[in-house]
Design a protein around this motif. Structure first.
Motif, PDB file in Angstrom:
ATOM      1  N   GLN A   1      -1.355  -5.969   9.305  1.00 31.97           N
ATOM      2  CA  GLN A   1      -2.778  -6.289   9.333  1.00 31.97           C
ATOM      3  C   GLN A   1      -3.234  -7.011   8.067  1.00 31.97           C
ATOM      4  N   GLY A   2      -2.306  -7.410   7.221  1.00 26.74           N
ATOM      5  CA  GLY A   2      -2.729  -7.912   5.912  1.00 26.74           C
ATOM      6  C   GLY A   2      -3.107  -6.703   5.090  1.00 26.74           C
ATOM      7  N   TYR A   3      -3.364  -6.899   3.807  1.00 22.29           N
ATOM      8  CA  TYR A   3      -3.665  -5.736   2.979  1.00 22.29           C
ATOM      9  C   TYR A   3      -5.172  -5.608   2.825  1.00 22.29           C
ATOM     10  N   LYS A   4      -5.755  -4.718   3.602  1.00 21.54           N
ATOM     11  CA  LYS A   4      -7.197  -4.518   3.490  1.00 21.54           C
ATOM     12  C   LYS A   4      -7.501  -3.056   3.795  1.00 21.54           C
ATOM     13  N   ALA A   5      -8.691  -2.599   3.382  1.00 20.36           N
ATOM     14  CA  ALA A   5      -9.032  -1.184   3.494  1.00 20.36           C
ATOM     15  C   ALA A   5      -8.885  -0.684   4.922  1.00 20.36           C
ATOM     16  N   ALA A   6      -8.369   0.544   5.043  1.00 14.71           N
ATOM     17  CA  ALA A   6      -8.191   1.219   6.324  1.00 14.71           C
ATOM     18  C   ALA A   6      -7.115   0.590   7.198  1.00 14.71           C
ATOM     19  N   GLY A   7      -6.229  -0.242   6.582  1.00 18.13           N
ATOM     20  CA  GLY A   7      -5.188  -0.918   7.349  1.00 18.13           C
ATOM     21  C   GLY A   7      -4.215   0.023   8.037  1.00 18.13           C
TER      22      GLY A   7
ATOM     23  N   GLY B   1       0.824  -1.206   0.000  1.00 14.78           N
ATOM     24  CA  GLY B   1       0.000   0.000   0.000  1.00 14.78           C
ATOM     25  C   GLY B   1       0.853   1.249   0.000  1.00 14.78           C
ATOM     26  N   CYS B   2       1.803   1.330   0.936  1.00 12.17           N
ATOM     27  CA  CYS B   2       2.648   2.519   1.070  1.00 12.17           C
ATOM     28  C   CYS B   2       3.438   2.785  -0.201  1.00 12.17           C
ATOM     29  N   LEU B   3       4.071   1.732  -0.732  1.00 11.23           N
ATOM     30  CA  LEU B   3       4.936   1.931  -1.896  1.00 11.23           C
ATOM     31  C   LEU B   3       4.140   2.090  -3.190  1.00 11.23           C
ATOM     32  N   SER B   4       2.827   1.884  -3.114  1.00  9.17           N
ATOM     33  CA  SER B   4       1.963   2.200  -4.259  1.00  9.17           C
ATOM     34  C   SER B   4       1.421   3.621  -4.116  1.00  9.17           C
ATOM     35  N   GLY B   5       1.823   4.303  -3.060  1.00  5.00           N
ATOM     36  CA  GLY B   5       1.389   5.687  -2.873  1.00  5.00           C
ATOM     37  C   GLY B   5       0.097   5.815  -2.083  1.00  5.00           C
ATOM     38  N   HIS B   6      -0.395   4.716  -1.536  1.00  4.57           N
ATOM     39  CA  HIS B   6      -1.621   4.778  -0.739  1.00  4.57           C
ATOM     40  C   HIS B   6      -1.278   4.533   0.730  1.00  4.57           C
ATOM     41  N   LEU B   7      -0.643   5.543   1.316  1.00  2.53           N
ATOM     42  CA  LEU B   7      -0.105   5.378   2.674  1.00  2.53           C
ATOM     43  C   LEU B   7      -1.176   5.014   3.700  1.00  2.53           C
ATOM     44  N   SER B   8      -2.372   5.583   3.545  1.00  2.00           N
ATOM     45  CA  SER B   8      -3.418   5.317   4.545  1.00  2.00           C
ATOM     46  C   SER B   8      -3.908   3.877   4.461  1.00  2.00           C
ATOM     47  N   GLN B   9      -3.655   3.235   3.317  1.00  2.00           N
ATOM     48  CA  GLN B   9      -4.087   1.846   3.149  1.00  2.00           C
ATOM     49  C   GLN B   9      -2.930   0.890   3.444  1.00  2.00           C
TER      50      GLN B   9
END
Ligand code: NAD
Ligand code: ZN
Ligand code: ZN
Length: 355
Positions: free
Chosen positions: A111-117, A98-106
């Motif tokens: 926690q595994g990769y899931k919304a609001a992680g 998530g972070c390295l795709s530019g979606h830091l909040s995700q």
């Protein structure tokens, strides 16, 4: 407190929170412990308390921490015990998918990769309404507070200012845009300020509460509309012919739909609210899908770089969050603070809690 214990606000079940003694956290590799000096309550904590957003019983809640570094785990460099720090509500690791795709909040760290992680405090790990707080991914999340800023000036940057501003940023507000912001609670008020900072030429604040609409003007709204007094969608269309950006800052069918109905073709609905139940899209409210509308959602941006930027906005006097902090409580009185905040007594906007 003696014997490695501390006081904290613990969620026990729906409408059941208690301030009690719990184990004090200890720093482990890559983490830090801060002594919390100021925190607050978020609208999302009310969703938790009411059972609308589920968390595990036994969890310390709260996600808006200001404090002083008490312990540093191995691997954390550039900080010393005693440094004053602000930590965002969302604590990205900076290294995962998530972070390295530019979606830091995700952020998916831990926690595994899931919304609001990326939202861990008071959600998946212990939160900030406590005397001490374990900060995960500390190297990415401890933002040093400049000496010329007080705790009160920065505590609202952890969540509401970061979230509110992001409503305007995610929408890509451009110089000269017309923006309407539905709901002028703390989040909507910061979205209003954010739209103004991004260069909107007209910002319309919408709420049902006259006091909050007054604050909306103070935060930068050019026009305020009270849903009890006018047909808001009609009035927004009359004033603008359709807005470039409509920001949703409540989380209801009604406000979401009103946002859609205010948009010009090609306009953007930027949603910040936390929803429960079902959200419907009546075909006529979004041109049957042919209006080139964009709908974007944003989870509060976190991390130390975001916090540094927001603190700079306060230092340079571009933005002053302090009028939004209206009431003060010691940690022992957290339950009373929730009651006042939930019932919106006494003109409350945000409550400061001092552990
Ligand atoms: N996206 C995120 O990362 C994020 C972060 C924090 C909070 N939130 C969510 O943002 C939302 C707002 O939070 P808040 O703390 O500002 O809430 P709040 O409850 O303090 O404020 C809500 C405001 O909405 C107004 N309102 C009620 N009905 C309305 C209507 N029909 N039209 C216009 N205004 C109306 C109320 O008068 C009040 O001023 C919540 O759902 C919260 O969970 C999201
Ligand atoms: Zn929040
Ligand atoms: Zn991550």
């Amino acid at each position: 407190m003696a014997n490695g214990m501390m006081k904290a606000n613990v969620f026990h079940g729906v409408n059941d929170i208690r301030v009690e003694e719990v184990d004090r956290p200890r720093a482990t590799v890559g983490t830090a412990v801060i002594r919390v000096t100021l925190t607050t309550i978020c609208g999302t904590d009310l969703h938790i308390l009411r059972g609308e957003y589920p968390v595990k019983p036994g969890l310390i809640i709260g996600h808006e921490p200001v404090g002083v570094i008490e312990e540093l785990g191995d691997g954390i460099t550039g900080y010393t015990v005693g440094d004053r720090v602000l930590v965002g509500a969302i604590t990205p690791c900076g290294q995962c998918l998530g972070c390295l795709s530019g979606h830091l909040s995700q952020c998916g760290s831990g926690q595994g990769y899931k919304a609001a992680g990326g939202w861990q405090f008071g959600n998946t790990i212990h939160g900030a309404q406590a005397e001490y707080l374990l900060v995960p991914n500390a190297q990415a999340n401890l933002a040093k507070i400049p000496d010329d800023l007080t705790d009160e000036q920065v505590v609202l940057l952890a969540d509401i200012a970061s979230t509110g501003f992001s409503g305007a940023e995610s929408a890509g507000v451009r110089i000269g845009d017309c923006v309407v912001v539905f709901a002028q609670g703390p989040i909507g008020l910061c979205a209003t300020a954010g739209a103004k900072l991004m260069g909107a030429s007209l910002v319309i604040g919408v709420d049902a509460d006259a006091k909050r609409l007054e604050m909306s003007s103070r935060m930068g709204a050019d026009v305020t509309l009270n849903i009890r007094e006018v047909d808001v969608v009609h009035e927004v269309m009359r004033l603008t012919g359709g807005v470039d950006v409509a920001i949703e800052a409540l989380g209801t069918q009604e406000t979401f739909e009103s946002c859609l109905r205010c948009l010009r073709p090609g306009g953007t609905l930027s949603s910040l609210g936390v929803y429960s139940g079902k959200l419907q899209l009546p075909y006529d409210a979004f041109a049957a899908g042919l209006g080139d509308h964009r709908i974007v959602t944003t989870l509060c941006p976190g991390g130390k770089e975001r916090m540094r930027r927001l603190m700079n906005m306060v230092r340079s006097r571009r933005f002053d969050p302090t009028p939004l902090l209206t009431h003060w409580f010691p940690l022992d009185d957290t339950v009373a603070a929730y009651k006042l905040f939930a019932e919106r007594q006494d003109g409350v906007l945000k409550v400061a809690i001092r552990p």
